[in-house]
Write a protein that holds these residues in place. Sequence first.
Motif: not given
Length: 223
Positions: A51-53, A173-174, A197-198, A203-204
């Motif tokens: 994921i690209e946060w 977040v992403h 969300a990290l 990763a939630e």
Amino acid sequence: MTTPAHRHRLPLALTAVGAALALAACGADESPDENGAAPEEEQQEATVDSIEWRNAEIPAEEPGVPEEELQAILEERGDELTETLGARATEELTRMAGVVDPEAATECPDFQHEEGEEFTCTVTFLGEDFDYDVVLGEVGDFTTQYQSGLSEMPVVRDHVEDSIRHQAETEDVHCDMEEVEPVPVDERDQLDIACHALVDDEAEEWAVAPHMSGGIVVAPDYG
């Protein structure tokens, strides 16, 4: 010069409703299964890493535009009906989006200023065009009544992500979405927007859904 007196109909706004889904490892067996799949814990770490946060400060309060700023938009309207319509449409879009666009602009077609007349203004907000439908009511010497409403509202990535940051208490977040996505104001189903969300190195997952009362609300979804 007539001064419009509105009989305004606020459309329903959509809302981002968050949902957290912890990706827990079930983990007794650390070896690949018979189909060659990696253990669940390894899959979780790969998801986090892929994921690209987007990192930003956690808002101290629920994100949104303060009421005084919304009121200031309305107070900028002039005496002409088109100016009043533009101010009210911009205020509605700002309230729904949760962010201010200082370059918002409204264009209305020529109209006869007659009772029962219908027309649609176009509001450019955050680079997107939104229809603002108007029906004129009683037209007096000094006042004009009207009903108006937006057919779509803007779902703004920065606002959605900041709302998740505030609720999840995390900076990373992403959301997989455009910067601004127009959505029908009468939409009731969960939107096809994936957010994460990290939190505690996991990763939630968060869902985005409409809210009938307007504004942005985020809440966990364990289902």
